[in-house]
Design an enzyme around this catalytic site. Structure first.
Site, PDB file in Angstrom:
ATOM      1  CB  THR A 163      -0.889   0.007   1.259  1.00  0.00           C
ATOM      2  OG1 THR A 163      -1.506  -1.266   1.371  1.00  0.00           O
ATOM      3  CG2 THR A 163      -1.945   1.082   1.162  1.00  0.00           C
ATOM      4  CE  LYS A 165      -0.077   2.325   4.520  1.00  0.00           C
ATOM      5  NZ  LYS A 165      -1.489   2.371   4.869  1.00  0.00           N
ATOM      6  CG  ASP A 193      -4.812   3.646   2.609  1.00  0.00           C
ATOM      7  OD1 ASP A 193      -5.886   3.828   3.201  1.00  0.00           O
ATOM      8  OD2 ASP A 193      -3.848   3.047   3.109  1.00  0.00           O
ATOM      9  CG  HIS A 284      -9.560  -2.135   1.943  1.00  0.00           C
ATOM     10  ND1 HIS A 284     -10.236  -1.703   3.057  1.00  0.00           N
ATOM     11  CD2 HIS A 284      -8.263  -2.222   2.307  1.00  0.00           C
ATOM     12  CE1 HIS A 284      -9.368  -1.535   4.048  1.00  0.00           C
ATOM     13  NE2 HIS A 284      -8.173  -1.849   3.627  1.00  0.00           N
ATOM     14  CB  SER A 369      -2.938  -6.178   4.108  1.00  0.00           C
ATOM     15  OG  SER A 369      -2.717  -4.802   4.222  1.00  0.00           O
TER      16      SER A 369
END
EC number: 4.1.1.39
Length: 450
Positions: A163, A165, A193, A284, A369
């Site tokens: 992911t 960041k 994200d 997600h 994750s």
């Protein structure tokens, strides 16, 4: 006969311990905590009634239909071991109560109304048995595990993701650069994200363009197929579809959706589009803990995972197991198998209340994750096996030398673990040693392990 008005106990009509369940019934296991003084049979029957044909009183129009054909039935109740005043109530619903191919309708019926019920202190839906006849009305995952491997040309190992960041605040150009570095270093996927949609600092179209550029550049340099989960979640279904269509026009392999905040209706539409247009769909589970965190109230995640397999998704986040309690490991592996396998036997020790036959519905790759690091790689490889996606966010981007070396470290660790496993070594016991050996010939991994 005459119509007899009045309130009567639910259990007279809806508690039927002698009922033989049908192959076409949807079966539910509820964890019921009755209010003091309410017998468990009445509580279980109340759940069956209120989530099917019942209401709080006898009504004149009951005479115009066949309750016996349409009512939900509480057919078994058992106390929960080690808990005071908690029971598992098993409820059977006739298939005709549900619209075909609609997860939305299934949930509205089964959990729509009963959770605020006065006679219950708390209620949790622990598991559902979806009958084959109902499974067959769903398209399910757009592609499934085997087709995904063929599209990506990656076999015999878990897939690696990351992911990007900081999740909020990067410009599209810098975001694309971070994507490129991770993919170039050796990851298979990078990920938007869940809360990256289309904010003022980075509009979705700009992000899609720069990420596509990163994908094609890294593909050309590594000779491997790469992907970035472009988050198509939006405020309206139309806008979501617009983003998915743009992703397809760019020729990228995969898009992403937040299925609980976006909703099952939107998710199913997107899944149908993805199958029709050759896009993979990453799911997600943002908001899941609101629903599944309490032990005695809400819906267990295994039910949300089953619902996703019906609605459609090729990947779904499923927790990590690593570093958590031992008991949770079996439970997590239970719903990981529910996502991947065609047929799962009832096994209460793993939280599986019913035998589930998915017939030919494709499987979903579980995504591990959250807070994982290269030292966890042997455990993750052992626990999840090849059919999984391992996602290291900070575990990649937090590398002292930067993103690309962080990606290299993860890929080297993964390949070392897979090779060791294939040579017959015990990853659970020798994991640290395997990583240390790999450190000797990979400075990037050595730096990550310090």
């Amino acid at each position: 006969v005459g119509f007899k008005a009045g309130v009567k106990d639910y259990k007279l009509t809806y508690y039927t311990p002698e009922y033989e369940t049908k192959d076409t019934d949807i079966l539910a296991a509820f964890r019921v905590t009755p209010q003091p003084g309410v017998p468990p049979e009445e509580a279980g029957a109340a759940v069956a009634a209120e989530s099917s044909t019942g209401t709080w009183t006898t009504v004149w129009t009951d005479g115009l239909t066949s309750l016996d054909r349409y009512k939900g039935r509480c057919y078994h109740i058992e106390p929960v071991a080690g808990e005071e005043n908690q029971y598992i109530a098993y409820v059977a619903y006739p298939l005709d109560l549900f619209e075909e191919g609609s997860v939305t309708n299934m949930f509205t019926s089964i959990v729509g109304n009963v959770f605020g019920f006065k006679a219950l202190r708390a209620l949790r839906l622990e598991d559902l048995r979806i009958p084959v006849a109902y499974v067959k009305t769903f398209q399910g995952p757009p592609h499934g595990i085997q087709v995904e491997r063929d599209k990506l040309n990656k076999y015999g190992r878990p897939l690696l993701g990351c992911t990007i960041k900081p999740k909020l605040g990067l410009s599209a150009k810098n975001y694309g650069r971070a994507v490129y570095e991770c993919l170039r270093g050796g990851l298979d996927f990078t990920k938007d994200d869940e809360n990256v949609n289309s904010q003022p600092f980075m509009r979705w179209r700009d992000r899609f363009l720069f990420c596509a550029e990163a994908i094609y550049k890294s593909q050309a340099e590594t000779g491997e197929i790469k992907g970035h989960y472009l988050n198509a979640t939006a405020g309206t279904c139309e806008e979501m579809m617009k983003r998915a269509i743009f992703a397809r026009e760019l020729g990228v392999p995969i898009v992403m959706h937040d299925y609980l905040t976006g909703g099952f209706t939107a998710n199913t539409s997107l899944a149908h589009y993805c199958r029709d247009n050759g896009l993979l769909l990453h799911i997600h589970r943002a908001m899941h803990a609101v629903i599944d965190r309490q032990k005695n109230h809400g819906i267990h995640f295994r039910v949300l995972a089953k619902a996703l397999r019906m609605s459609g998704g090729d990947h779904i986040h499923a927790g990590t197991v690593v570093g958590k309690l031992e008991g949770e490991r079996d439970i997590t592996l239970g719903f990981v198998d529910l996502l991947r396998d065609d047929f799962i036997e009832k096994d209460r020790s793993r939280g599986i209340y019913f035998t589930q036959d998915w017939v030919s519905l494709p499987g979903v790759l579980p995504v591990a994750s959250g807070g994982i690091h290269v030292w966890h790689m042997p455990a993750l490889t052992e626990i999840f096996g090849d059919d999984s996606v391992l996602q290291f966010g900070g575990g990649t981007l937090g590398h002292p030398w930067g993103n690309a070396p962080g990606a290299v470290a993860n890929r080297v660790a993964l390949e070392a673990c897979v090779q060791a496993r294939n040579e017959g070594r015990d990853l659970a016991r020798e994991g640290n040693e395997i990583i240390r050996e790999a450190c000797k010939w990979s400075p990037e991994l050595a730096a990550a392990c310090e």
